[in-house]
Design an enzyme around this catalytic site. Structure first.
Site, short mmCIF file in Angstrom:
data_model
loop_
_atom_site.label_atom_id
_atom_site.label_comp_id
_atom_site.label_asym_id
_atom_site.label_seq_id
_atom_site.Cartn_x
_atom_site.Cartn_y
_atom_site.Cartn_z
CE1 TYR A 193 -5.74 49.27 -34.94
CE2 TYR A 193 -5.21 47.97 -36.87
CZ TYR A 193 -6.10 48.74 -36.17
OH TYR A 193 -7.35 49.00 -36.66
CE LYS B 129 -7.61 46.98 -33.33
NZ LYS B 129 -8.88 47.31 -33.98
CD GLU C 35 -15.35 44.17 -39.00
OE1 GLU C 35 -15.34 44.15 -37.76
OE2 GLU C 35 -14.38 43.77 -39.69
CG LEU D 56 -11.04 43.01 -34.84
CD1 LEU D 56 -9.76 42.32 -35.25
CD2 LEU D 56 -10.77 44.45 -34.45
#
Length: 288
Positions: A33, A143, A176, A200
């Site tokens: 996505y 993702k 992250e 990401l």
């Protein structure tokens, strides 16, 4: 429409949409996505998001049912169908429809789009976060829809009265957040994790780096650790929903607050870029 759903050509408000039970997303979370904000019916950084979307699909060997240009045209058309132009624009592709089987379903994927009203934070209010060991698999640079570890971490943050969870790997390396990128300011420089398979490559992250360089702020894309996080002059969290947020507490301990002027300079540059790019409504652009 107050919101909008799209599935392989079918369009309606989200509450009325239905999805075939044999879409592979239900059995395997098999898909990728991307998402970003719209303001005044302008979808921000659309080319960058669509490029990343297609790259994620290619890395997972998912056959896209549309071209990049067709997708961008479709998204803009759908945005104009919603009552407000200030939206969160979400889209995903799943690996087709078929009886549950671990091996791939042949053919093109299924395209989903979701549009809901939303606004982007201006980053003036600090947030509180917790830390947690990063237990995700090693496809963090893609993702994908396999978000259970992030869902759990986001819930843990919510229960702690916080906005985010910062992940760290073995040895304390900060990667992250549950649904954001994380960075630190130290001695006038920006430090951010490298774009390997542990994070990401965020679009907001890329814009942050570009703005820092334009402002003459040195950027180091190198690993940093929990100790560095706690001793940072400022901790920054970025995402396509919140371009630049400042953290003032980690695990209940006060942090940052040592470079407020530098943070404000960066925050303003990033937010102003978004406002300038989306200032003029699409309807006015069409008339000019």
């Amino acid at each position: 429409m107050k919101n909008l759903g799209y599935y392989n050509g079918k369009i309606g408000e989200l509450e009325s949409m239905t999805i075939p039970m044999n879409d592979r997303v239900h059995w395997f979370g098999d898909g990728v996505y991307d998402a970003g904000p719209s303001r005044n019916y302008n979808i921000f950084a659309l080319d960058e998001h669509v490029d990343r979307f297609f790259n994620s699909a290619a890395l997972m060997d998912i056959v896209m049912p549309v071209t990049k240009d067709e997708l961008k045209e479709l998204l803009q058309k759908l945005v104009l169908m919603v009552d407000t132009g200030d939206l969160f624009v979400y889209y995903q592709v799943t690996r087709g429809t078929g009886i549950r089987n671990h091996a791939f379903t042949e053919g093109p994927g299924n395209l989903w789009v979701m549009l809901v009203p939303a606004t982007v934070s201006d980053g003036t209010e600090p947030i509180q976060v917790i830390t947690e060991e990063d237990k995700r698999f090693l496809y963090c640079h893609v993702k994908t829809l396999n978000l259970l570890p992030s869902v759990l971490a986001a819930e843990h943050a919510k229960r702690a009265g916080c906005k985010e969870t910062i992940f760290y790997r073995h040895g304390g390396r900060v990667t992250e957040c549950a649904h954001s990128n994380c960075h630190i300011l130290k001695d006038g420089k920006l430090f951010t994790a490298p774009t390997d398979n542990m994070i990401l490559p965020g679009i907001a992250r890329a814009h942050l780096i570009r703005k820092c360089k334009e402002l003459g702020i040195a950027v180091s894309e190198t690993p940093y650790y929990l100790k560095d996080l706690m001793e940072a002059d400022e901790i920054l969290v970025t995402s396509s929903s919140n371009f630049c947020l400042r953290v003032d507490h980690v695990d209940g301990k006060p942090v940052g607050g040592k470079a407020p002027e530098l943070y404000e300079k960066i925050r303003k540059a990033v937010v102003d870029e978004f406002l300038e790019a989306t200032n003029k409504p699409v309807s006015e652009k069409a008339e000019s």
